[in-house]
Design an enzyme around this catalytic site. Structure first.
Site, mmCIF file in Angstrom:
data_model
loop_
_atom_site.group_PDB
_atom_site.id
_atom_site.type_symbol
_atom_site.label_atom_id
_atom_site.label_comp_id
_atom_site.label_asym_id
_atom_site.label_seq_id
_atom_site.Cartn_x
_atom_site.Cartn_y
_atom_site.Cartn_z
ATOM 1 N N ASP A 164 0.855 -1.179 0.000
ATOM 2 C CA ASP A 164 0.000 0.000 0.000
ATOM 3 C C ASP A 164 0.905 1.247 0.000
ATOM 4 O O ASP A 164 2.130 1.165 0.146
ATOM 5 C CB ASP A 164 -0.986 0.001 1.169
ATOM 6 C CG ASP A 164 -2.214 0.858 0.844
ATOM 7 O OD1 ASP A 164 -2.168 1.623 -0.149
ATOM 8 O OD2 ASP A 164 -3.225 0.772 1.569
HETATM 9 C C1 BGC Z 1 -5.105 3.203 0.044
HETATM 10 C C2 BGC Z 1 -5.261 2.121 -0.993
HETATM 11 C C3 BGC Z 1 -5.085 2.686 -2.381
HETATM 12 C C4 BGC Z 1 -3.751 3.405 -2.465
HETATM 13 C C5 BGC Z 1 -3.468 3.980 -3.820
HETATM 14 C C6 BGC Z 1 -3.885 4.050 -0.184
HETATM 15 O O1 BGC Z 1 -3.884 5.169 0.645
HETATM 16 O O2 BGC Z 1 -5.068 2.589 1.311
HETATM 17 O O3 BGC Z 1 -6.533 1.517 -0.864
HETATM 18 O O4 BGC Z 1 -5.178 1.670 -3.333
HETATM 19 O O5 BGC Z 1 -3.734 4.450 -1.515
HETATM 20 O O6 BGC Z 1 -4.257 5.076 -4.090
#
Ligand code: BGC
Length: 716
Positions: A257
């Site tokens: 993530d």
């Molecule tokens: C979120 C994810 C997301 C990623 C990319 C993160 O802050 O937890 O769910 O896919 O950002 O945008």
């Protein structure tokens, strides 16, 4: 030698780490502004993947940097959060869960994939599969609701929908099952907080949806930001390498993530970036999203002997294999080569309208006030969410514009004509100003029905949007009370349209309203979809995928609880209950009214002992005793009465839909593979125990509304 191995042989360490790096393009509406020196890095082959790009032209421009300038001409993998639509938005995932309709779950994913692929994208960071039993957690809006079996069905439908049958096709996306795992169980519902749950709950509640996604062929998985009992998921060897890769046989890409690898330092398990990078790599994380820890940390880690080149190669192999499976090597410009035909876009809007309407859960409909008779009807759309296009999108909007999402005012205007729709917001969603209230109250006298549009702003759920108070924000409660008073004096019905990313705790609102629709955030066609239900063009069929609490103190709340040794008994003080509120939710999981009135009879289950290899057919007769055609959702639960481990009082094992005309009856069949009655025994081994299992069938997870029969499991 295969393409992947040939490339691997030629790659420098920097090029390898480039393939393990995903960075944001800082896309702005006017065009791509690549963060920092990424443009040069793409040309050098030291950045191999991007996120957050919008527009085929821009995606192709970036792709050209890699294809025309980099030494090895490895295409970029470019992804975006296409969560519930790309430009055309469908309802938020929690709302879609309310559909209980695998075909539609798959279809909206397929349509989102087409739209995003037409924009050049090849990956979506979806589906989000975190089961959540705590509405304080804002991200419950993005997930499948409270039930693991439901989560698993959504997982497989979404993976099939996004990935299609040909991953290399111009209309499919790589799906990313996230956030692995148990993110939905953050302490006290507070975003990013630690998770500490039992091994049993992990396996029974939080892992099944991920197992289903893997079984459906998902090509990537994203670990959660959170730690599980002290071990951050981004470095969780037991769950990433162990359960996911070894136990489930997952061979795809694990993508961290956002900045999660660097955050291992904040978790207190890594001393510096090389340390963090080596922990993540060794746990099996292939792509570093946004931390730049692999590029900056792994060379050092290699030198210090913390990781091996073989470990790096394994990760690179997985990334290149995914790019190959996506067809990027053959034609990196295939996605986005042909703009979509206007007819496809129009058809998608129609789908959004249908799904938006079907996701609405009619919580209450006193005296059958709904549907409203359109003839001569005048309505007042009042409340801060009556005409707020951007809020209709919900917390994730992909590439959708802020405007252009149909509001209730617009929807009712399409359906009734402008002269029959009055509007005043009354108050804002979240501020103290009450000066607009008199104007809104004035409208009540001029209409036949009041549509009170209240709830949360889109940004009050989703990521980093936990709430401790689960009521209406701002002064909406005072406003609503004033509306109810005025309406009562005028004998006008008040229909509440509730917008939210979670079940809001508003028993007083439900009590006072004549009807309540939980609309979630319905997406681009919100107002039309709501209008369709209000006027009866669509008979409501959505069912709440979460137990709807009557008090925030009941949280976490879910139907799959264990009986305990002192189950609730109102006559006995020393039993499991609250002094100040009922145990039951305000509305049980599965609740949702229709414009029909259904009754159940004649539950049929196989007689005699059944064996583990059989699939049982459970039948029940359903009849519509109401005055309108409607669709009923029939749920199948089981309860293992006597087992070596105390089993939940209800476990969801199936659902089916049936549409019946007034006075019509039908037989609904539900399939139950007996193997699904296995459970984790005292030592967490999957077991099959002989004995009685109750079969419960009916409209929701309220035992009093379920028909019960018993089957007997034979010795295996
Ligand atoms: C979120 C994810 C997301 C990623 C990319 C993160 O802050 O937890 O769910 O896919 O950002 O945008």
């Amino acid at each position: 030698m295969s393409r992947v191995e040939t490339l691997l042989k030629q790659m420098t360490l920097a090029e390898k780490l480039g393939q393990l790096t995903m960075t944001a393009s800082s896309y702005a509406v006017t065009g791509p502004v690549i963060a920092g020196d990424s443009t040069e890095a793409i040309k050098d082959g030291t950045i191999g993947n991007l996120l957050n790009m919008v527009g085929a032209e821009h995606v192709h421009d970036m792709q050209r940097l890699a294809m025309e300038h980099s030494r090895l001409k490895i295409p970029l993998l470019i992804g975006l959060d296409v969560i519930h639509g790309h430009r055309t938005l469908f309802p938020i995932p929690l709302g879609e869960a309310a559909l209980f309709e695998p075909k539609l779950w798959a279809l909206t994913a397929q349509e989102s994939a087409k739209e995003a692929a037409a924009d050049g994208l090849a990956m979506t960071f979806a589906p989000m599969l975190d089961v959540s039993r705590d509405p304080r957690w804002g991200r419950s809006a993005e997930g499948p609701g409270e039930d693991p079996w439901l989560g698993a069905r959504i997982a497989e439908a979404k993976v099939h929908g996004f990935q299609g049958t040909d991953l290399a096709g111009a209309e499919t996306l790589a799906a990313v099952a996230k956030h692995y795992c148990a993110y939905g169980a953050v302490t006290a519902g507070r975003e990013y907080a630690s998770v500490d749950i039992s091994e049993r709950t992990l396996h029974e509640v939080h892992l099944p949806a991920f197992a289903a996604a893997v079984a459906a062929g998902v090509v990537a998985v994203m670990p959660a930001f959170t730690d599980l009992a002290g071990v951050p998921m981004t470095a969780n060897v037991a769950l990433l390498r162990g359960w996911l890769r070894e136990h489930l046989g997952f061979q795809g890409v694990i993508i961290s993530d956002y900045n999660a690898i660097a955050e291992l330092i904040h978790h207190g398990i890594a001393a510096d970036l090389p340390h963090a990078a080596s922990l993540a790599l060794k746990a099996g994380v292939d792509i570093d999203m946004m931390a730049d820890a692999y590029r900056r940390g792994l060379p050092d880690a290699l030198e210090r002997g913390w990781v091996t080149m073989a470990q790096i190669d394994t990760a690179v192999r997985r990334v290149l294999t995914l790019k190959e499976r996506l067809g990027l090597f053959e034609d990196p410009y295939r996605r986005g080569a042909t703009p979509e035909a206007p007819a496809a876009v129009t058809a998608r809007r129609q789908l959004a309208r249908l799904v938006g309407a079907r996701a609405i859960v009619m919580l209450k409909n006193q005296n059958a006030v709904l549907p409203l008779a359109a003839d001569g009807l005048r309505v007042a759309v009042i409340g801060p969410l009556g005409d707020s296009s951007s809020d209709m999108r919900g917390p994730w909007w992909g590439a959708a514009d802020p405007a252009g999402h149909v509001t209730v005012v617009e929807g009712m205007t399409h359906l009734l004509g402008a002269e029959r729709v009055l509007h005043a917001p009354g108050v804002a969603i979240d501020d103290a100003d009450m000066s607009g209230v008199p104007a809104a109250l004035e409208l009540c006298a001029q209409v036949d029905a009041i549509l009170l549009c209240v709830g949360e702003a889109a940004a009050m759920s989703g990521e980093a949007a936990s709430r401790a108070h689960l009521g209406l924000p701002g002064r909406q409660r005072e406003f609503a009370v004033a509306v109810f008073e005025r309406a009562r004096a005028l004998h006008k019905p008040v229909i509440v349209v509730l917008f939210s990313g979670r079940p809001l705790v508003v028993p007083w609102l439900v009590e006072s309203a004549d009807a309540v629709l939980a609309a979630w955030f319905p997406g681009s066609e919100a107002g039309n979809a709501i209008g369709d239900v209000l006027l009866g063009h669509v008979s409501p069929s959505g069912r709440t995928p979460v137990s709807w609490p009557r008090a925030a103190g009941q949280v976490p709340i879910f139907f799959g609880q264990r009986p305990g040794g002192r189950p609730e008994n109102p006559k006995d003080h020393y039993t499991s209950k609250y002094l100040d509120v009922a145990n039951e939710p305000l509305f049980p999981f599965g609740h949702g009214l229709t414009y029909g009135r259904f009754s159940y009879a004649n539950l049929r289950v196989p007689e005699g002992p059944v064996s583990a290899t059989e699939t049982l057919v459970i039948r029940v007769d359903v009849s519509n005793q109401g005055e309108r055609a409607a669709e009923e959702t029939v749920f199948l639960f089981t309860h293992d009465v006597l087992a070596s481990v105390s089993r939940p009082v209800l476990e969801l094992k199936g659902f089916a839909k049936v549409t019946l005309n007034p006075g019509e009856s039908g037989t609904v069949s539900l399939l139950l593979p007996v193997a699904e009655l296995r459970f984790l025994g005292p030592t967490l081994e999957l077991e099959f125990e002989a004995g009685e299992v109750e079969i419960l069938v009916g409209p929701c997870a309220d035992r009093r509304q379920l028909l019960v029969a018993s089957i007997r499991l034979a010795h295996a």
